[in-house]
Design a protein around this motif. Structure first.
Motif, PDB file in Angstrom:
ATOM      1  N   ARG A  60       1.100  -0.778  -0.005  1.00 38.30           N
ATOM      2  CA  ARG A  60      -0.383  -0.331   0.025  1.00 38.30           C
ATOM      3  C   ARG A  60       0.469   1.269  -0.296  1.00 38.30           C
ATOM      4  N   LEU A  61       0.714   1.955  -1.144  1.00 36.41           N
ATOM      5  CA  LEU A  61       1.128   3.315  -0.474  1.00 36.41           C
ATOM      6  C   LEU A  61       0.657   4.636  -0.382  1.00 36.41           C
ATOM      7  N   THR A  62       0.631   5.406   0.377  1.00 34.61           N
ATOM      8  CA  THR A  62      -0.689   6.844   0.432  1.00 34.61           C
ATOM      9  C   THR A  62       1.208   7.581   0.739  1.00 34.61           C
ATOM     10  N   ALA A  63       0.629   8.506  -0.225  1.00 31.89           N
ATOM     11  CA  ALA A  63       1.087   9.990   0.208  1.00 31.89           C
ATOM     12  C   ALA A  63       1.429  10.305   1.678  1.00 31.89           C
ATOM     13  N   ALA A  64       2.583  10.737   1.694  1.00 27.80           N
ATOM     14  CA  ALA A  64       2.677  11.060   3.250  1.00 27.80           C
ATOM     15  C   ALA A  64       2.914  12.962   3.327  1.00 27.80           C
ATOM     16  N   SER A  65       2.800  13.179   4.444  1.00 20.01           N
ATOM     17  CA  SER A  65       2.588  14.599   4.843  1.00 20.01           C
ATOM     18  C   SER A  65       4.330  15.355   4.445  1.00 20.01           C
ATOM     19  N   GLY A  66       4.119  16.786   4.263  1.00 19.51           N
ATOM     20  CA  GLY A  66       5.512  17.554   4.484  1.00 19.51           C
ATOM     21  C   GLY A  66       6.352  17.094   2.868  1.00 19.51           C
ATOM     22  N   GLY A  67       5.984  17.255   1.797  1.00 18.52           N
ATOM     23  CA  GLY A  67       6.458  16.672   0.870  1.00 18.52           C
ATOM     24  C   GLY A  67       6.366  16.237  -0.079  1.00 18.52           C
ATOM     25  N   ARG A  68       6.592  16.988  -1.487  1.00 20.26           N
ATOM     26  CA  ARG A  68       6.124  16.025  -2.473  1.00 20.26           C
ATOM     27  C   ARG A  68       7.526  14.963  -2.862  1.00 20.26           C
ATOM     28  N   ASP A  69       6.057  13.812  -3.318  1.00 19.64           N
ATOM     29  CA  ASP A  69       7.353  12.406  -3.960  1.00 19.64           C
ATOM     30  C   ASP A  69       7.970  12.691  -2.425  1.00 19.64           C
ATOM     31  N   ARG A  70       6.775  12.281  -1.173  1.00 15.94           N
ATOM     32  CA  ARG A  70       7.954  11.030  -0.723  1.00 15.94           C
ATOM     33  C   ARG A  70       5.833  10.622  -0.004  1.00 15.94           C
ATOM     34  N   TRP A  71       6.120   9.321   0.838  1.00 12.84           N
ATOM     35  CA  TRP A  71       5.530   7.945   0.675  1.00 12.84           C
ATOM     36  C   TRP A  71       5.264   7.382   2.109  1.00 12.84           C
ATOM     37  N   GLN A  72       4.495   6.620   1.965  1.00  5.84           N
ATOM     38  CA  GLN A  72       4.605   6.097   3.067  1.00  5.84           C
ATOM     39  C   GLN A  72       3.828   4.392   2.800  1.00  5.84           C
ATOM     40  N   ALA A  73       4.534   3.329   3.068  1.00  7.07           N
ATOM     41  CA  ALA A  73       4.275   2.493   2.479  1.00  7.07           C
ATOM     42  C   ALA A  73       3.923   1.136   3.298  1.00  7.07           C
ATOM     43  N   GLY A  74       3.260   0.618   2.868  1.00  2.08           N
ATOM     44  CA  GLY A  74       2.707  -0.706   3.673  1.00  2.08           C
ATOM     45  C   GLY A  74       2.925  -1.921   3.087  1.00  2.08           C
ATOM     46  N   ILE A  75       4.059  -2.590   3.189  1.00  3.59           N
ATOM     47  CA  ILE A  75       4.185  -4.652   3.389  1.00  3.59           C
ATOM     48  C   ILE A  75       4.082  -5.220   3.366  1.00  3.59           C
ATOM     49  N   GLU A  76       3.106  -6.431   3.157  1.00  2.00           N
ATOM     50  CA  GLU A  76       2.533  -7.566   4.001  1.00  2.00           C
ATOM     51  C   GLU A  76       3.092  -8.048   3.647  1.00  2.00           C
ATOM     52  N   LEU A 106      12.344   3.145  -2.567  1.00  2.90           N
ATOM     53  CA  LEU A 106      11.285   4.883  -1.898  1.00  2.90           C
ATOM     54  C   LEU A 106      12.134   5.754  -2.191  1.00  2.90           C
ATOM     55  N   PRO A 107      11.846   7.064  -2.366  1.00  4.81           N
ATOM     56  CA  PRO A 107      12.187   8.463  -2.608  1.00  4.81           C
ATOM     57  C   PRO A 107      12.978   9.034  -0.921  1.00  4.81           C
ATOM     58  N   GLU A 108      14.156   9.402  -0.753  1.00  3.91           N
ATOM     59  CA  GLU A 108      13.943   9.736   0.313  1.00  3.91           C
ATOM     60  C   GLU A 108      13.620  10.749   0.918  1.00  3.91           C
ATOM     61  N   GLY A 109      12.992  10.256   2.280  1.00  5.74           N
ATOM     62  CA  GLY A 109      11.922  10.813   3.319  1.00  5.74           C
ATOM     63  C   GLY A 109      10.524   9.949   3.439  1.00  5.74           C
ATOM     64  N   SER A 110      10.367   9.123   2.713  1.00  2.21           N
ATOM     65  CA  SER A 110       9.637   8.309   2.578  1.00  2.21           C
ATOM     66  C   SER A 110       9.922   7.082   3.627  1.00  2.21           C
ATOM     67  N   ARG A 111       8.737   6.535   4.057  1.00  3.70           N
ATOM     68  CA  ARG A 111       8.891   5.535   4.876  1.00  3.70           C
ATOM     69  C   ARG A 111       7.979   4.025   4.553  1.00  3.70           C
ATOM     70  N   SER A 112       8.861   2.842   5.281  1.00  2.00           N
ATOM     71  CA  SER A 112       8.113   2.034   5.045  1.00  2.00           C
ATOM     72  C   SER A 112       8.217   1.248   6.639  1.00  2.00           C
ATOM     73  N   THR A 113       6.710   0.450   6.756  1.00  2.00           N
ATOM     74  CA  THR A 113       5.885   0.058   7.821  1.00  2.00           C
ATOM     75  C   THR A 113       6.127  -2.064   6.721  1.00  2.00           C
ATOM     76  N   VAL A 114       6.853  -3.080   7.699  1.00  2.00           N
ATOM     77  CA  VAL A 114       6.962  -3.778   6.945  1.00  2.00           C
ATOM     78  C   VAL A 114       6.126  -5.239   8.408  1.00  2.00           C
ATOM     79  N   THR A 115       4.805  -6.146   7.215  1.00  2.00           N
ATOM     80  CA  THR A 115       4.723  -7.034   8.188  1.00  2.00           C
ATOM     81  C   THR A 115       4.475  -8.188   7.598  1.00  2.00           C
ATOM     82  N   VAL A 116       5.208  -9.551   8.394  1.00  2.00           N
ATOM     83  CA  VAL A 116       5.916 -10.163   7.816  1.00  2.00           C
ATOM     84  C   VAL A 116       4.618 -11.668   8.745  1.00  2.00           C
ATOM     85  N   ILE A 117       3.948 -12.521   8.307  1.00  2.00           N
ATOM     86  CA  ILE A 117       3.581 -13.031   8.431  1.00  2.00           C
ATOM     87  C   ILE A 117       4.021 -14.638   7.855  1.00  2.00           C
ATOM     88  N   VAL A 118       3.816 -15.667   8.964  1.00  2.00           N
ATOM     89  CA  VAL A 118       4.191 -17.422   8.919  1.00  2.00           C
ATOM     90  C   VAL A 118       2.556 -17.670   7.993  1.00  2.00           C
TER      91      VAL A 118
END
Length: 122
Positions: A60-76, A106-118
């Motif tokens: 999942r990618l959502t635009a992050a606040s604080g600037g252009r081309d910054r993303w919050q990525a959720g990876i499952e 990801l572009p600089e300034g972006s963040r990611s959250t990783v979830t691992v499910i067995v």
């Protein structure tokens, strides 16, 4: 100028492929399971990492606040383990590898959250 929706799709695809590659290199990971959307599209069941089309994690990618081309990525990622490997150790290693891979995509300034499910042991 690139269409923002196209850029979003390309970034999501690149992120999913980088995450799958990183997870596939971790000792103890037998295979990735496709996300629900891929299953509903007909990918179905488990796929070996080496086969094509290969299973890709949900991203999942959502635009992050604080600037252009910054993303919050959720990876499952949904993974099956090789028997004899401790799930907690493999999950930690997958989490670290995928987080590092996401940082390279990801572009600089972006963040990611990783979830691992067995989901299984083979």
């Amino acid at each position: 100028m690139t269409n923002p929706n196209q850029r979003n799709r390309e970034l999501r695809q690149a992120l999913a492929e980088a995450a799958a590659d990183a997870a596939g290199e971790v000792a103890g990971v037998a295979r990735l399971r496709p996300d629900l959307a891929a299953t509903l599209r007909g990918a179905g069941g488990f796929r070996e990492l080496a086969r094509t089309p290969r299973a890709l994690p949900a991203v999942r990618l959502t635009a992050a606040s604080g600037g252009r081309d910054r993303w919050q990525a959720g990876i499952e990622l949904r993974i099956a383990l090789h028997r004899g490997h401790r799930a907690v150790d493999v999950c930690r290693a997958v989490h670290t590898a995928v987080t590092e891979a996401a940082g390279e995509v990801l572009p600089e300034g972006s963040r990611s959250t990783v979830t691992v499910i067995v989901t299984g042991i083979v």
